[in-house]
Scaffold this motif. Sequence first.
Motif, PDB file in Angstrom:
ATOM      1  N   GLU A 127      31.305  45.464 -18.510  1.00 17.85           N
ATOM      2  CA  GLU A 127      29.859  45.566 -18.288  1.00 17.85           C
ATOM      3  C   GLU A 127      29.507  45.810 -16.831  1.00 17.85           C
ATOM      4  O   GLU A 127      28.474  46.382 -16.525  1.00 17.85           O
ATOM      5  CB  GLU A 127      29.144  44.308 -18.782  1.00 17.85           C
ATOM      6  CG  GLU A 127      29.391  43.097 -17.910  1.00 17.85           C
ATOM      7  CD  GLU A 127      28.364  42.005 -18.121  1.00 17.85           C
ATOM      8  OE1 GLU A 127      27.316  42.258 -18.705  1.00 17.85           O
ATOM      9  OE2 GLU A 127      28.641  40.891 -17.675  1.00 17.85           O
ATOM     10  N   ASP A 128      30.378  45.383 -15.921  1.00 17.63           N
ATOM     11  CA  ASP A 128      30.067  45.489 -14.494  1.00 17.63           C
ATOM     12  C   ASP A 128      30.685  46.707 -13.809  1.00 17.63           C
ATOM     13  O   ASP A 128      30.597  46.835 -12.596  1.00 17.63           O
ATOM     14  CB  ASP A 128      30.506  44.213 -13.770  1.00 17.63           C
ATOM     15  CG  ASP A 128      31.987  43.924 -13.917  1.00 17.63           C
ATOM     16  OD1 ASP A 128      32.636  44.509 -14.818  1.00 17.63           O
ATOM     17  OD2 ASP A 128      32.519  43.105 -13.141  1.00 17.63           O
ATOM     18  N   ARG A 129      31.303  47.596 -14.586  1.00 16.87           N
ATOM     19  CA  ARG A 129      31.923  48.792 -14.014  1.00 16.87           C
ATOM     20  C   ARG A 129      31.637  50.016 -14.882  1.00 16.87           C
ATOM     21  O   ARG A 129      31.635  49.915 -16.105  1.00 16.87           O
ATOM     22  CB  ARG A 129      33.437  48.605 -13.904  1.00 16.87           C
ATOM     23  CG  ARG A 129      33.841  47.503 -12.967  1.00 16.87           C
ATOM     24  CD  ARG A 129      35.330  47.458 -12.801  1.00 16.87           C
ATOM     25  NE  ARG A 129      35.705  46.290 -12.019  1.00 16.87           N
ATOM     26  CZ  ARG A 129      36.930  45.803 -11.998  1.00 16.87           C
ATOM     27  NH1 ARG A 129      37.890  46.370 -12.679  1.00 16.87           N
ATOM     28  NH2 ARG A 129      37.205  44.745 -11.264  1.00 16.87           N
ATOM     29  N   PRO A 130      31.448  51.179 -14.264  1.00 15.75           N
ATOM     30  CA  PRO A 130      31.157  52.378 -15.055  1.00 15.75           C
ATOM     31  C   PRO A 130      32.403  53.084 -15.584  1.00 15.75           C
ATOM     32  O   PRO A 130      32.304  53.881 -16.521  1.00 15.75           O
ATOM     33  CB  PRO A 130      30.428  53.279 -14.053  1.00 15.75           C
ATOM     34  CG  PRO A 130      30.987  52.881 -12.728  1.00 15.75           C
ATOM     35  CD  PRO A 130      31.277  51.408 -12.833  1.00 15.75           C
ATOM     36  N   ASP A 131      33.572  52.807 -15.006  1.00 12.96           N
ATOM     37  CA  ASP A 131      34.784  53.524 -15.407  1.00 12.96           C
ATOM     38  C   ASP A 131      35.387  52.957 -16.687  1.00 12.96           C
ATOM     39  O   ASP A 131      35.168  51.813 -17.048  1.00 12.96           O
ATOM     40  CB  ASP A 131      35.819  53.500 -14.276  1.00 12.96           C
ATOM     41  CG  ASP A 131      36.178  52.087 -13.843  1.00 12.96           C
ATOM     42  OD1 ASP A 131      35.283  51.225 -13.850  1.00 12.96           O
ATOM     43  OD2 ASP A 131      37.347  51.843 -13.504  1.00 12.96           O
ATOM     44  N   ARG A 132      36.159  53.808 -17.361  1.00 17.84           N
ATOM     45  CA  ARG A 132      36.843  53.419 -18.597  1.00 17.84           C
ATOM     46  C   ARG A 132      38.346  53.355 -18.354  1.00 17.84           C
ATOM     47  O   ARG A 132      38.875  54.100 -17.540  1.00 17.84           O
ATOM     48  CB  ARG A 132      36.571  54.438 -19.701  1.00 17.84           C
ATOM     49  CG  ARG A 132      35.118  54.550 -20.086  1.00 17.84           C
ATOM     50  CD  ARG A 132      34.966  55.581 -21.181  1.00 17.84           C
ATOM     51  NE  ARG A 132      33.562  55.837 -21.482  1.00 17.84           N
ATOM     52  CZ  ARG A 132      33.168  56.686 -22.414  1.00 17.84           C
ATOM     53  NH1 ARG A 132      34.048  57.363 -23.117  1.00 17.84           N
ATOM     54  NH2 ARG A 132      31.883  56.859 -22.633  1.00 17.84           N
ATOM     55  N   VAL A 133      39.005  52.469 -19.091  1.00 12.82           N
ATOM     56  CA  VAL A 133      40.447  52.282 -18.988  1.00 12.82           C
ATOM     57  C   VAL A 133      41.054  52.486 -20.366  1.00 12.82           C
ATOM     58  O   VAL A 133      40.517  51.995 -21.362  1.00 12.82           O
ATOM     59  CB  VAL A 133      40.772  50.859 -18.462  1.00 12.82           C
ATOM     60  CG1 VAL A 133      42.250  50.590 -18.491  1.00 12.82           C
ATOM     61  CG2 VAL A 133      40.221  50.680 -17.063  1.00 12.82           C
ATOM     62  N   GLU A 134      42.162  53.187 -20.419  1.00 12.83           N
ATOM     63  CA  GLU A 134      42.845  53.416 -21.693  1.00 12.83           C
ATOM     64  C   GLU A 134      43.406  52.096 -22.222  1.00 12.83           C
ATOM     65  O   GLU A 134      43.780  51.207 -21.449  1.00 12.83           O
ATOM     66  CB  GLU A 134      43.971  54.429 -21.491  1.00 12.83           C
ATOM     67  CG  GLU A 134      44.548  54.946 -22.783  1.00 12.83           C
ATOM     68  CD  GLU A 134      45.530  56.088 -22.572  1.00 12.83           C
ATOM     69  OE1 GLU A 134      46.327  56.319 -23.486  1.00 12.83           O
ATOM     70  OE2 GLU A 134      45.500  56.730 -21.509  1.00 12.83           O
ATOM     71  N   ALA A 135      43.475  51.994 -23.551  1.00 14.45           N
ATOM     72  CA  ALA A 135      44.009  50.784 -24.193  1.00 14.45           C
ATOM     73  C   ALA A 135      44.964  51.166 -25.310  1.00 14.45           C
ATOM     74  O   ALA A 135      44.892  52.276 -25.847  1.00 14.45           O
ATOM     75  CB  ALA A 135      42.874  49.937 -24.753  1.00 14.45           C
ATOM     76  N   LYS A 136      45.851  50.239 -25.642  1.00 18.00           N
ATOM     77  CA  LYS A 136      46.745  50.457 -26.781  1.00 18.00           C
ATOM     78  C   LYS A 136      46.587  49.293 -27.749  1.00 18.00           C
ATOM     79  O   LYS A 136      46.185  48.186 -27.364  1.00 18.00           O
ATOM     80  CB  LYS A 136      48.196  50.599 -26.331  1.00 18.00           C
ATOM     81  CG  LYS A 136      48.798  49.338 -25.762  1.00 18.00           C
ATOM     82  CD  LYS A 136      50.261  49.537 -25.443  1.00 18.00           C
ATOM     83  CE  LYS A 136      50.874  48.234 -24.950  1.00 18.00           C
ATOM     84  NZ  LYS A 136      52.308  48.323 -24.774  1.00 18.00           N
ATOM     85  N   VAL A 137      46.903  49.550 -28.999  1.00 16.61           N
ATOM     86  CA  VAL A 137      46.804  48.537 -30.047  1.00 16.61           C
ATOM     87  C   VAL A 137      48.086  47.713 -30.050  1.00 16.61           C
ATOM     88  O   VAL A 137      49.174  48.253 -30.173  1.00 16.61           O
ATOM     89  CB  VAL A 137      46.581  49.192 -31.427  1.00 16.61           C
ATOM     90  CG1 VAL A 137      46.550  48.135 -32.524  1.00 16.61           C
ATOM     91  CG2 VAL A 137      45.308  50.016 -31.429  1.00 16.61           C
ATOM     92  N   LEU A 138      47.934  46.392 -29.907  1.00 21.91           N
ATOM     93  CA  LEU A 138      49.086  45.490 -29.997  1.00 21.91           C
ATOM     94  C   LEU A 138      49.344  45.088 -31.439  1.00 21.91           C
ATOM     95  O   LEU A 138      50.474  45.185 -31.923  1.00 21.91           O
ATOM     96  CB  LEU A 138      48.862  44.241 -29.137  1.00 21.91           C
ATOM     97  CG  LEU A 138      48.768  44.453 -27.634  1.00 21.91           C
ATOM     98  CD1 LEU A 138      48.512  43.126 -26.934  1.00 21.91           C
ATOM     99  CD2 LEU A 138      50.040  45.094 -27.109  1.00 21.91           C
ATOM    100  N   GLN A 179      45.400  45.977 -25.722  1.00 18.96           N
ATOM    101  CA  GLN A 179      45.889  45.671 -24.376  1.00 18.96           C
ATOM    102  C   GLN A 179      45.423  46.776 -23.441  1.00 18.96           C
ATOM    103  O   GLN A 179      45.654  47.954 -23.715  1.00 18.96           O
ATOM    104  CB  GLN A 179      47.419  45.598 -24.357  1.00 18.96           C
ATOM    105  CG  GLN A 179      48.035  45.374 -22.989  1.00 18.96           C
ATOM    106  CD  GLN A 179      47.829  43.953 -22.496  1.00 18.96           C
ATOM    107  OE1 GLN A 179      48.089  43.003 -23.217  1.00 18.96           O
ATOM    108  NE2 GLN A 179      47.366  43.804 -21.276  1.00 18.96           N
ATOM    109  N   ALA A 180      44.782  46.411 -22.340  1.00 19.90           N
ATOM    110  CA  ALA A 180      44.363  47.391 -21.342  1.00 19.90           C
ATOM    111  C   ALA A 180      45.602  47.968 -20.669  1.00 19.90           C
ATOM    112  O   ALA A 180      46.517  47.230 -20.292  1.00 19.90           O
ATOM    113  CB  ALA A 180      43.450  46.738 -20.310  1.00 19.90           C
ATOM    114  N   ALA A 181      45.644  49.289 -20.526  1.00 19.61           N
ATOM    115  CA  ALA A 181      46.795  49.947 -19.910  1.00 19.61           C
ATOM    116  C   ALA A 181      46.886  49.633 -18.422  1.00 19.61           C
ATOM    117  O   ALA A 181      47.983  49.555 -17.870  1.00 19.61           O
ATOM    118  CB  ALA A 181      46.717  51.452 -20.136  1.00 19.61           C
TER     119      ALA A 181
END
Length: 133
Positions: free
Chosen positions: A83-94, A106-108
Motif C-alpha cells: 500500500e505504501d509503494r507504487p512498484d510491483r514485485v513478482e511472486a511465486k506460488v509456494l 512468496q515475494a521474489a
Amino acid sequence: MVLLRRSFLLAILGFLGSERLLAGPEKAVVKIYATQSSPDYFNPWRNMPPLSVTGTGFHIGGGRILTNAHVIADAAFIQLRREDRPDRVEAKVLVVGHECDLALLQAADPAFAAGLPALALGGMPKLGDRVVT
C-alpha cells in the motif's frame, strides 16, 4: 506449485498462528495482480485469452503472502504491491489448497517485506464459535 490436503494446510496455518501481531491488520494487506491463462475445454490444445485479475492477501512474515486460491488459479504471472509503494514485485506460488480456497505466495524480492508488518493468525475456532470475516 504444491497441492496440499486440508489437514496439511491447517497444520501450516496453526504454525503461522504462533507469530505475534506486529501492527494493525490493515498495514499487512497487499494487492495481488495475476495474469490468468485458463484452459479452453472446447479446444484442449489451446488456452483462453489471458485475463488480468486482482485480489488481496496479507503478509504473514518472511515475504510470504496468504491469499485465496481463486485469486491465483490458472495464473501464469503474479505480482504483489504494498500500500505504501507504487512498484510491483513478482511472486511465486509456494502452496495452494483449492479445497479450502487458500494459497501461500512468496515475494521474489526479499526487500519487498522490509518494514512490512506481519499479520498473525489466531487459534483455530471450535465448532459453534462465533467468527467474523
